[in-house]
Design a protein around this motif. Structure first.
Motif, PDB file in Angstrom:
ATOM      1  N   SER A 233      39.145  49.799  43.079  1.00 60.82           N
ATOM      2  CA  SER A 233      40.184  50.966  43.912  1.00 60.82           C
ATOM      3  C   SER A 233      41.496  50.902  43.243  1.00 60.82           C
ATOM      4  CB  SER A 233      39.945  50.626  45.523  1.00 60.82           C
ATOM      5  OG  SER A 233      41.011  51.213  46.184  1.00 60.82           O
TER       6      SER A 233
ATOM      7  N   PRO B   9      43.453  46.447  46.345  1.00 59.63           N
ATOM      8  CA  PRO B   9      42.921  47.850  46.136  1.00 59.63           C
ATOM      9  C   PRO B   9      43.934  48.995  47.018  1.00 59.63           C
ATOM     10  CG  PRO B   9      42.674  46.740  48.454  1.00 59.63           C
ATOM     11  CD  PRO B   9      42.781  45.513  47.037  1.00 59.63           C
TER      12      PRO B   9
ATOM     13  N   ARG C 229      35.483  53.880  42.422  1.00 53.75           N
ATOM     14  CA  ARG C 229      36.076  53.537  43.309  1.00 53.75           C
ATOM     15  C   ARG C 229      34.777  53.724  44.499  1.00 53.75           C
ATOM     16  NH1 ARG C 229      36.506  55.750  48.589  1.00 53.75           N
ATOM     17  NH2 ARG C 229      37.852  54.222  49.623  1.00 53.75           N
TER      18      ARG C 229
END
Length: 345
Positions: A134, A179, A247
């Protein structure tokens, strides 16, 4: 037919489809006469690109014509049928559903990333950085770090414009976090780099790529995940078995079902609106689930032998052999050329 023959027929069919759309737009205008404002809206709705046309690989070799249309666009189905009839027997007609970028940047257009708890991929903080995690601009939700590239001799992370920039308002030097914010990333604690360059997207302009790069704060990264180091690229020919790591859906497998698709209309929502892309690659899942979902934007798409073919940027929620949607991919060589970059080795 061979590739050159298919390209020539595709061009002829594109002209035919535009003529049909123009006639439909004229009819829509006439039928709306007397209702202020409706004539213009009706004509514009029909005259927008109603079909995407490309080359579809055929079993045994050669190509047919790929015809893609979406319900909800006035006259699209009837125009698709007319075009398919004109193309003859070597035609692959599919309904795509609405095509949207796979990360939300604001507004209601792009598909939001799947919530963190339901994502199969890596949504947590990962150091050293690796593909598939991510990542996003500090004002975007979450997308995927696709690959590492070199600009000159300097290492950067590659993903989409709508992941690393998010909007035309983004500026070089903006924070990029891993992330992404949808997965809890915040600046400065989770900053991994800064926006370094984009291929701009603009309303009314036909695009070929949705791409951007971030200059990394720490050049110590994992280049070998998940299938070994990917250092070479190739032009998609159609029919290739491909994979990606993202992701949201992690590692998935698919097959290239169309190449050189023109007039792929992608809805970006507020700010950018609906953008048209030419020379795109289409992938369908070969598993039971989708090849991609919201949050997989920016994933690198590669062949079984680890050669890169493209950068994933958009998809539909319907269509494909198993009904879970179709995925759209920018050719990787076009992406790298636009950013003056090369895959890191």
């Amino acid at each position: 037919m061979d590739r050159d023959e298919a390209r020539e027929i595709k061009l002829q069919l594109a002209d035919f489809a535009r003529d049909l759309a123009e006639r439909a737009g004229t009819d829509a205008t006439a039928s709306a006469a007397g209702a202020p404002g409706e004539d213009t809206a009706a004509a514009q709705a029909v005259r927008a690109p109603t079909l995407a046309l490309g080359l579809a690989p055929r079993e045994g070799g050669g190509y047919g014509i790929a015809v893609r249309y979406r319900l909800g666009v006035p006259a699209a189905r009837s125009i698709a049928r007319r075009v398919a009839s004109e193309a003859g027997p070597v035609v692959d007609v599919r309904r795509t559903g609405r095509i949207r970028p796979l990360a939300r940047t604001g507004g209601t257009g792009p598909r939001p990333p799947v919530v963190t708890a339901q994502a199969a991929g890596e949504t947590g903080r990962v150091r050293p950085l690796r593909p598939g995690v991510s990542i996003a601009h500090v004002d975007v939700t979450a997308g995927t770090l696709g690959a590492f590239v070199l600009v000159g001799d300097v290492l950067h992370a590659l993903s989409n414009f709508h992941v690393l920039a998010g909007s035309p308002r983004a500026k070089v030097g903006d924070a990029v976090v891993q992330p992404g914010p949808a997965d809890g990333g915040r600046a400065p604690a989770d900053q991994v780099g800064t926006l370094a360059a984009t291929v701009p997207l603009a309303p009314g302009r036909t695009a070929t790529v949705d791409a951007a790069i971030a200059l990394l704060d720490d050049p110590e990264v994992n280049l070998d995940y998940p299938v070994g180091r990917i250092t070479t690229t190739a032009v998609a020919l159609g029919g290739e078995v491909v994979g990606k790591i993202g992701r949201t859906t992690a590692v998935t497998a698919g097959r290239v079902t169309a190449i050189e698709l023109d007039d792929v209309v992608v809805g970006y929502g507020e700010g950018l609106g609906a953008l048209r892309f030419d020379d795109q690659i289409e992938v369908e899942s070969t598993g039971t689930g989708p090849f991609s979902r919201g949050g997989d934007s920016g994933s690198l798409v590669y062949r079984e032998d680890g050669v890169a073919l493209g950068l994933l940027f958009a998809g539909s929620e319907t269509g494909g052999e198993n009904g879970t949607g179709l995925t759209y991919v920018n050719p990787i060589d076009t992406v790298l050329a636009a950013l003056d970059a090369r895959l890191a080795v």
